[in-house]
Enzyme design. Structure first.
Site, short mmCIF file in Angstrom:
data_model
loop_
_atom_site.label_atom_id
_atom_site.label_comp_id
_atom_site.label_asym_id
_atom_site.label_seq_id
_atom_site.Cartn_x
_atom_site.Cartn_y
_atom_site.Cartn_z
N TYR A 1 0.69 -1.25 -0.06
CA TYR A 1 -0.12 -0.27 0.04
C TYR A 1 0.81 1.04 -0.08
O TYR A 1 2.00 1.04 -0.22
CB TYR A 1 -1.09 -0.12 1.13
CG TYR A 1 -1.92 -1.31 1.00
CD1 TYR A 1 -2.72 -1.24 0.06
CD2 TYR A 1 -1.78 -2.39 1.93
CE1 TYR A 1 -4.07 -2.15 -0.12
CE2 TYR A 1 -3.05 -3.38 1.82
CZ TYR A 1 -3.99 -3.15 0.93
OH TYR A 1 -4.61 -4.32 0.74
N ARG B 1 2.60 -0.67 11.02
CA ARG B 1 2.55 -2.05 10.54
C ARG B 1 3.38 -1.99 9.31
O ARG B 1 2.96 -1.32 8.46
CB ARG B 1 0.94 -2.68 10.35
CG ARG B 1 1.02 -3.84 9.90
CD ARG B 1 -0.60 -4.18 9.93
NE ARG B 1 -0.83 -5.59 8.98
CZ ARG B 1 -0.87 -6.73 9.96
NH1 ARG B 1 -0.30 -6.70 11.20
NH2 ARG B 1 -1.15 -7.77 9.08
#
Length: 714
Positions: free
Chosen positions: A185, A233
């Site tokens: 992402y 993360r």
């Protein structure tokens, strides 16, 4: 017992009551504008009720115009989202959980908009396992999805949007914020050498690739204060040859700690190889834990590990051994939101484990721009199951369920919880139905057995009347108030010359493990013998599972289907992994695969040949006659032919309808699908049953009519 798992820990200035984390999960259940609704609150509140210490709400976009990871993800790009986020945080706080919200811009992997994505660099990507995959229409071909590089000005605008979203999260009452820098992402696109090809201050050397996330962290600290915990993360191993590996990820951990990050949430994989992100059935429990251990040894902030964590004792052990500080679960919380409570109470056998099938949570929901579901837990996405009510006293019904497969057992479970008296009629000596075939498929055996055994245990604990070795007929069932027919599917034997020479797949996929608690008292037949070279007809689970099982055993396998594409009904991540395995490679992170790590399923030695758009004309002794898409007729030598296609077995259902009984059709006897289809059918049937059911004009069992219509239909 499990003392390490249930000990508190501090993240920044926030105390988490235990070491269990709901790692961020995009349930794609928000309102169309990205607002919080009651479905979103209900999902996260159940996780909090279930005793999870830290809940990270997943996939909240900082800019819903330029990128949503799913079409109905949450949004924090405007102040009017704050009240809804506040209700969400309060629902989790009510049950003692620490609430964190993840901010995620998908970049090239946006599910919406479908075209014109922005990214760190210009790129064309082909990501069939991603929710942001290229949409290919029927009859069209895949060309790849184009994303354009952001200008420096746009990058700084997006940094500002991240920090504003984090401020809104804090204003809403969340205890912390997490930045999604994993799986390819947007932030990960800047950090990874695989996707960042810029040659300015945001690309190239390590410091430049880290600049984007460090600017975001600094901005959040300015707006929210340095005492507001920021988690990150990211993937320690991208499982891609030109991606990031553990040595640089350890360096990243030190950089992030120095920047003031309060905890590190360690994941794995990039969507170029989706299997390393989604870890399907092939990956063993805790296969990614070694990366968390390496990072934990390099930093002093708490480290979270995730990926295929299921057993409380294993989770406790890796914390106790210092391999991680906290254990993260996503799909396991879908399968059983009450995992923590059950673990603490010692009710391990009651935990419904995720089997990593990816059917409900991925293939049939997010990939198709729908809301999250779960193959083994019908309550996900269907709040009717959150408060199952017993029928009024005196309205209990006698329910006959024919077939002890998944649909039958789930129907028995729900109907019994509602107060009905359920009886299962199973003609074989063992409950489980078609899923028992998976017990003979080595990579699937353990995980599918988790679900079979959980359902079998529920039948015992609920005292369901189970009648094995009993073949039901209309006469036997006429005294029951309602009958549910779950007689499953059967192998298709083609109407061609020599068809009698073939073997049905379910005569091959017979598990021979005799240590099973539920092994039938009369034993099982031996699997049919097959020769070295086999031709398997079919393109669904029966055929493909048989092909993989025999290939693992060293057989030469040819898979033949009339379909134009292999595995049209398979879950996409398993399909992509299988295609690699059938070519004697393996999924990313698996032995023999790209970026190989420690996992279970080794590669196949002999390639599986797949023949699509091919018709079978005749079965001979020692060969099979085929015709390809160009109408060329030829013979394929083989030792055995196996029939792997299936069709619904409706014989009993048709008889029961003709006999005038109130009967519902569930599972594969209704339509051949998969585990989720069977579970959902059974659960919905069990929930629907009441004394007002009748057969409508479509010959479907139904209820819930207006009072005047019920009176008129008596």
């Amino acid at each position: 017992m499990l003392e390490s798992l249930f000990s508190p820990i501090k993240i920044g200035n926030v105390t988490v009551p235990n070491r269990i984390v709901h790692v961020p999960t995009d349930i794609s259940t928000g309102d169309p504008d990205g607002g919080v609704n009651e479905r979103v609150i209900a999902y996260h509140e159940e996780i909090a009720k279930g005793g999870c210490g830290l809940i990270i709400v997943g996939a909240t976009t900082p800019n819903s115009v330029t990128g949503r990871p799913t079409v109905t993800c949450l949004s924090a790009d405007a102040d009017y989202f704050i009240p809804g986020l506040a209700r969400l945080a309060a629902a989790m706080h009510k049950h003692g959980a620490v609430a964190c919200c993840q901010i995620q811009h998908p970049g090239r992997q946006a599910a919406w908009p479908r075209k014109g994505q922005i990214s760190c660099s210009d790129m064309v990507s082909d990501l069939p396992g991603s929710a942001g995959r290229e949409v290919v229409y029927a009859g069209d071909t895949r060309h790849g999805k184009i994303a354009r590089a952001m200008t420096v000005e746009e990058i700084y605008d997006l940094i500002e949007e991240y920090t504003e979203a984090a401020w809104r999260v804090k204003e809403a009452g969340f205890d912390a914020v997490e930045l999604h820098a994993a799986h390819g992402y947007m932030i990960a696109q800047f950090m990874s050498p695989s996707t960042n090809t810029r040659n300015d201050r945001f690309g190239g050397k390590y410091d430049n690739r880290m600049r984007f996330i460090l600017e975001i962290i600094a901005g959040i600290q300015r707006k929210c204060g340095k005492d507001f915990p920021v988690l990150v993360r990211y993937c320690a191993e991208e499982c891609k040859e030109d991606g990031r590996f553990l040595d640089e990820s350890v360096r990243i951990a030190k950089t992030l700690e120095k920047a003031g990050v309060a905890a590190l949430d360690i994941s794995a994989g990039i969507f170029d190889n989706a299997e390393s992100v989604m870890d399907p059935m092939y990956y063993k429990e805790g296969w990614n834990t070694y990366t968390a251990e390496a990072i934990k040894n390099a930093v002093s902030v708490p480290v979270i590990t995730s990926h295929t964590l299921r057993n409380p004792s294993y989770c406790n052990k890796i914390i106790e051994e210092g391999k991680t500080d906290m254990v993260g679960m996503s799909r396991q919380m879908l399968a059983d939101p009450y995992w923590a409570n059950k673990a603490k109470a010692g009710k391990i056998e009651e935990i419904r484990k995720c089997i990593s099938c990816l059917q409900g949570c991925w293939a049939e929901s997010l990939l198709h721009k729908q809301e999250m579901r779960c193959a083994v837990n019908p309550a996900i996405g269907d709040m009717r199951f959150l408060n199952i009510q017993r029928v009024p006293e005196g309205e209990e019904l006698k329910v006959a369920i024919v077939g002890g497969g998944i649909a039958g057992m789930e129907a028995a479970r729900i109907s019994t919880l509602r107060g009905h008296k359920a009886t299962i009629f199973e003609q074989e000596g063992e409950l489980g139905g078609a899923i028992r075939c998976c017990c003979a498929v080595p990579p699937k055996a353990q995980k599918t057995k988790w679900y079979i055994d959980w359902l079998r245990h529920q039948m015992e604990s609920l005292a369901v009347d189970v009648r094995l070795y009993t073949k039901a007929d209309p006469e036997m069932l006429k005294d029951y108030d309602i009958v549910l027919c779950g007689t499953g599917a059967e192998a298709v034997i083609p109407d061609i010359p020599g068809a009698e020479k073939g073997i049905k797949f379910d005569d091959v996929l017979i598990c021979q493990a005799k240590g099973c608690k539920y092994y039938p008292e009369k034993g099982k037949p031996e699997p049919a013998e097959v020769g070295h070279k086999v031709v398997i007809l079919g393109n669904h689970y029966g055929a493909i599972d048989t092909a993989e099982t025999l290939a693992i055993k060293g057989h030469e396998v040819v898979l033949v289907t009339e379909d134009k594409e292999f595995g049209t009904g398979l879950e996409i991540v398993h399909k992509e992994t299988l295609l690699k395995r059938f070519s004697c490679s393996n999924g990313a992170g698996l032995p023999g695969g790209e970026g190989a790590l420690a996992a279970e399923a080794g590669p196949i030695a002999i390639p599986v040949v797949i023949k699509t758009a091919t018709t079978v004309l005749e079965v001979k002794d020692g060969s099979i006659v085929l015709m390809d898409e160009n109408f060329r007729k030829y013979e394929e030598t083989c030792d055995s032919v196996i029939y792997g296609d299936t069709k619904s077995n409706t014989r009993l259902y048709d008889e029961l309808v003709a006999a005038g009984l109130l009967v519902g059709n569930i599972g594969d006897s209704k339509k051949v699908r998969n585990i989720r289809g069977a579970t959902t059918d059974g659960a919905c049937a069990g929930l629907m049953i009441d004394n007002k059911c009748f057969m409508n004009a479509n010959n479907v069992l139904t209820t819930g009519y207006p009072a005047d219509v019920e009176r008129q239909m008596r």
